[in-house]
Motif scaffolding. Structure first.
Motif, mmCIF file in Angstrom:
data_model
loop_
_atom_site.group_PDB
_atom_site.id
_atom_site.type_symbol
_atom_site.label_atom_id
_atom_site.label_comp_id
_atom_site.label_asym_id
_atom_site.label_seq_id
_atom_site.Cartn_x
_atom_site.Cartn_y
_atom_site.Cartn_z
ATOM 1 N N ILE A 1 0.830 -1.202 0.000
ATOM 2 C CA ILE A 1 0.000 0.000 0.000
ATOM 3 C C ILE A 1 0.865 1.254 0.000
ATOM 4 C CG2 ILE A 1 -1.635 1.331 1.391
ATOM 5 C CD1 ILE A 1 -2.887 -1.322 2.236
ATOM 6 N N ASP A 2 2.007 1.175 0.690
ATOM 7 C CA ASP A 2 2.926 2.312 0.723
ATOM 8 C C ASP A 2 3.711 2.470 -0.568
ATOM 9 O OD1 ASP A 2 2.124 2.982 3.250
ATOM 10 O OD2 ASP A 2 3.745 1.874 4.253
ATOM 11 N N GLY A 3 3.476 1.593 -1.534
ATOM 12 C CA GLY A 3 4.126 1.725 -2.832
ATOM 13 C C GLY A 3 5.334 0.837 -3.034
ATOM 14 N N ALA A 4 5.589 -0.081 -2.138
ATOM 15 C CA ALA A 4 6.742 -0.964 -2.277
ATOM 16 C C ALA A 4 6.485 -2.009 -3.349
ATOM 17 C CB ALA A 4 7.060 -1.644 -0.948
ATOM 18 N N GLY A 5 7.489 -2.245 -4.188
ATOM 19 C CA GLY A 5 7.400 -3.310 -5.169
ATOM 20 C C GLY A 5 7.628 -4.661 -4.533
ATOM 21 N N GLU A 6 7.623 -5.706 -5.341
ATOM 22 C CA GLU A 6 7.772 -7.051 -4.802
ATOM 23 C C GLU A 6 9.148 -7.278 -4.204
ATOM 24 O OE1 GLU A 6 5.255 -9.292 -4.449
ATOM 25 O OE2 GLU A 6 4.160 -7.490 -5.027
ATOM 26 N N LEU A 7 10.196 -6.798 -4.868
ATOM 27 C CA LEU A 7 11.542 -6.970 -4.312
ATOM 28 C C LEU A 7 11.710 -6.173 -3.022
ATOM 29 C CD1 LEU A 7 13.801 -6.933 -7.517
ATOM 30 C CD2 LEU A 7 13.123 -8.887 -6.107
ATOM 31 N N ARG A 8 11.126 -4.973 -2.970
ATOM 32 C CA ARG A 8 11.186 -4.174 -1.747
ATOM 33 C C ARG A 8 10.410 -4.866 -0.625
ATOM 34 N NH1 ARG A 8 13.923 -1.429 1.771
ATOM 35 N NH2 ARG A 8 12.660 0.043 2.962
ATOM 36 N N THR A 9 9.269 -5.433 -0.959
ATOM 37 C CA THR A 9 8.493 -6.175 0.039
ATOM 38 C C THR A 9 9.282 -7.373 0.553
ATOM 39 O OG1 THR A 9 6.439 -5.524 -1.068
ATOM 40 C CG2 THR A 9 6.323 -7.375 0.458
ATOM 41 N N LEU A 10 9.965 -8.059 -0.358
ATOM 42 C CA LEU A 10 10.793 -9.191 0.062
ATOM 43 C C LEU A 10 11.906 -8.745 0.993
ATOM 44 C CD1 LEU A 10 11.695 -12.142 -0.133
ATOM 45 C CD2 LEU A 10 12.903 -11.560 -2.244
ATOM 46 N N SER A 11 12.533 -7.606 0.704
ATOM 47 C CA SER A 11 13.606 -7.108 1.571
ATOM 48 C C SER A 11 13.085 -6.739 2.955
ATOM 49 C CB SER A 11 14.281 -5.899 0.924
ATOM 50 O OG SER A 11 13.386 -4.796 0.837
ATOM 51 N N ILE A 12 11.825 -6.313 3.039
ATOM 52 C CA ILE A 12 11.227 -6.002 4.343
ATOM 53 C C ILE A 12 10.965 -7.273 5.134
ATOM 54 C CG2 ILE A 12 9.180 -5.019 5.460
ATOM 55 C CD1 ILE A 12 9.013 -3.027 3.139
ATOM 56 N N VAL A 13 10.627 -8.339 4.421
ATOM 57 C CA VAL A 13 10.297 -9.609 5.078
ATOM 58 C C VAL A 13 11.550 -10.375 5.509
ATOM 59 C CG1 VAL A 13 9.242 -11.871 4.656
ATOM 60 C CG2 VAL A 13 8.091 -9.790 3.889
ATOM 61 N N LEU A 14 12.662 -10.183 4.801
ATOM 62 C CA LEU A 14 13.861 -10.997 5.045
ATOM 63 C C LEU A 14 14.338 -10.991 6.502
ATOM 64 C CD1 LEU A 14 16.074 -10.511 1.852
ATOM 65 C CD2 LEU A 14 14.822 -12.541 2.591
ATOM 66 N N PRO A 15 14.356 -9.830 7.207
ATOM 67 C CA PRO A 15 14.810 -9.895 8.613
ATOM 68 C C PRO A 15 13.986 -10.835 9.484
ATOM 69 C CG PRO A 15 14.800 -7.631 7.836
ATOM 70 C CD PRO A 15 14.124 -8.445 6.773
ATOM 71 N N ILE A 16 12.718 -11.024 9.142
ATOM 72 C CA ILE A 16 11.864 -11.904 9.946
ATOM 73 C C ILE A 16 12.245 -13.369 9.735
ATOM 74 C CG2 ILE A 16 9.472 -12.572 10.390
ATOM 75 C CD1 ILE A 16 8.609 -9.832 9.424
ATOM 76 N N VAL A 17 12.684 -13.709 8.522
ATOM 77 C CA VAL A 17 13.034 -15.099 8.219
ATOM 78 C C VAL A 17 14.537 -15.340 8.323
ATOM 79 C CG1 VAL A 17 11.036 -15.373 6.727
ATOM 80 C CG2 VAL A 17 13.192 -14.627 5.733
ATOM 81 N N ARG A 18 15.237 -14.468 9.025
ATOM 82 C CA ARG A 18 16.695 -14.610 9.153
ATOM 83 C C ARG A 18 17.111 -15.947 9.764
ATOM 84 N NH1 ARG A 18 19.500 -9.736 12.064
ATOM 85 N NH2 ARG A 18 18.517 -8.710 10.278
ATOM 86 N N PRO A 19 16.440 -16.460 10.810
ATOM 87 C CA PRO A 19 16.828 -17.793 11.317
ATOM 88 C C PRO A 19 16.746 -18.878 10.256
ATOM 89 C CG PRO A 19 15.402 -16.669 12.890
ATOM 90 C CD PRO A 19 15.376 -15.849 11.649
ATOM 91 N N GLY A 20 15.754 -18.794 9.382
ATOM 92 C CA GLY A 20 15.660 -19.777 8.302
ATOM 93 C C GLY A 20 16.808 -19.652 7.322
ATOM 94 N N LEU A 21 17.214 -18.427 7.006
ATOM 95 C CA LEU A 21 18.356 -18.234 6.109
ATOM 96 C C LEU A 21 19.630 -18.797 6.726
ATOM 97 C CD1 LEU A 21 17.630 -14.560 4.946
ATOM 98 C CD2 LEU A 21 17.206 -16.669 3.673
ATOM 99 N N ALA A 22 19.797 -18.598 8.040
ATOM 100 C CA ALA A 22 20.970 -19.156 8.716
ATOM 101 C C ALA A 22 20.951 -20.675 8.700
ATOM 102 C CB ALA A 22 21.033 -18.645 10.159
ATOM 103 N N ALA A 23 19.761 -21.259 8.898
ATOM 104 C CA ALA A 23 19.653 -22.722 8.858
ATOM 105 C C ALA A 23 19.973 -23.254 7.476
ATOM 106 C CB ALA A 23 18.250 -23.158 9.290
ATOM 107 N N VAL A 24 19.476 -22.580 6.434
ATOM 108 C CA VAL A 24 19.748 -23.012 5.070
ATOM 109 C C VAL A 24 21.239 -22.916 4.771
ATOM 110 C CG1 VAL A 24 19.404 -22.419 2.642
ATOM 111 C CG2 VAL A 24 17.462 -22.487 4.196
ATOM 112 N N ALA A 25 21.868 -21.821 5.200
ATOM 113 C CA ALA A 25 23.304 -21.664 4.949
ATOM 114 C C ALA A 25 24.109 -22.767 5.619
ATOM 115 C CB ALA A 25 23.772 -20.290 5.443
ATOM 116 N N SER A 26 23.779 -23.086 6.864
ATOM 117 C CA SER A 26 24.546 -24.102 7.587
ATOM 118 C C SER A 26 24.315 -25.492 7.021
ATOM 119 C CB SER A 26 24.187 -24.070 9.074
ATOM 120 O OG SER A 26 22.804 -24.328 9.262
ATOM 121 N N VAL A 27 23.057 -25.811 6.679
ATOM 122 C CA VAL A 27 22.766 -27.154 6.164
ATOM 123 C C VAL A 27 23.274 -27.314 4.740
ATOM 124 C CG1 VAL A 27 20.495 -26.782 5.093
ATOM 125 C CG2 VAL A 27 20.966 -28.920 6.280
#
Length: 280
Positions: free
Chosen positions: A180-206
């Motif tokens: 609604i604030d005008g963010a595109g899909e990539l911008r929306t993804l960048s906003i969401v990424l900090p929330i899924v940071r534990p998953g990114l760490a798990a993927v990197a380690s595995v």
């Protein structure tokens, strides 16, 4: 009753901790034995295999022969390039795929997700012959690029399946507010990424640990001396110096140290990420 219950709980905790200590000793003792004996002379290894090196038995000649006759500097560089390249490619592609599969409600999304789940159950080594033919046709045989492509394909199914559980837990209102604030899909993804940071760490380690420790694909796709990884270099060095025990143990130590370091550094993220992902 409460006192009896507390005493039984304490006894149970003691038994559990005692078993964990025993398992830890059984896992660590062989590694320590290899490291300790790698700093000894050959007679000292056979006479006192469980003793620490002394002034008379200490020797680093095995490591000197390893670096003189082996190519471990190049092996480490190749393993680092392959591991980092494959991990980064897996994180980027898995993040985009998992976000798309959980965010966009299209008919074929469950089918694509099912393909990724099926990829977890099918070992990639079953496709060794087609992979070999593909790399030959693409002119990528005996290159690090071939290893990066294969390891990325090997790691994607589990990475996507794991990250999808995290993206599903992100509040929908947060993403809608960003749009609604005008963010595109990539911008929306960048906003969401900090929330899924534990998953990114798990993927990197595995992803990193199996790639660094793999021997099958380096032996098939990049066997030359200039493209050897650490695991392949250790295997070939061991085959050539079976009777040089200090050098042999030194090579095994150099091959095992990176795995131990990677596990110690990323074990917390690995356990936390997997446990949170399975619980969502």
């Amino acid at each position: 009753m409460k006192a009896a219950r507390r005493s039984s709980e304490r006894a149970g905790n003691l038994v559990v901790h005692a078993l964990l200590i025993v398992f830890a000793v059984l896992a660590i003792a062989p590694i320590l034995l290899i490291v300790v004996n790698s700093f000894k002379t050959t007679p000292a290894i056979f006479e006192h295999p469980f003793a620490l090196p002394t002034a008379d038995t200490f020797s680093a000649a095995g490591y000197e022969r390893v670096f003189q006759r082996g190519h471990f500097v190049d092996n480490y560089r190749n393993s680092l390039v392959v591991t980092v390249g494959s991990t980064v490619a897996t994180l980027v592609l898995a993040t985009l795929a998992a976000f798309a599969l959980t965010e966009y409600k299209v008919r074929f999304a469950p089918l694509v997700g099912g393909f990724f789940v099926a990829g977890i159950m099918l070992p990639i080594r079953l496709g060794t012959v087609p992979i070999l033919k593909t790399m030959i046709s693409w002119g990528l045989m005996d290159t690090l690029t071939a290893l990066v492509l294969v390891y990325t394909a090997m790691s994607l199914p589990l990475a996507v399946a794991l990250l999808m559980t995290y993206f599903r837990s992100v509040p929908h209102d947060l993403k809608e507010a960003a749009r609604i604030d005008g963010a595109g899909e990539l911008r929306t993804l960048s906003i969401v990424l900090p929330i899924v940071r534990p998953g990114l760490a798990a993927v990197a380690s595995v992803t990193m640990l199996p790639i660094w420790n793999d021997l099958w694909f380096p032996l098939i796709l990049a066997p030359s001396q200039e493209n050897q990884t650490v695991t392949l270099g250790v295997q070939q060095f061991v085959g050539q110096f079976l009777n040089d025990y200090p050098a042999l143990l030194g090579a095994l130590t150099l091959g095992a140290v990176p795995l131990v370091v990677l596990f110690v550094v990323f074990s917390r993220q690995f356990i936390q990420g997997l446990s949170q992902g399975l619980g969502k």
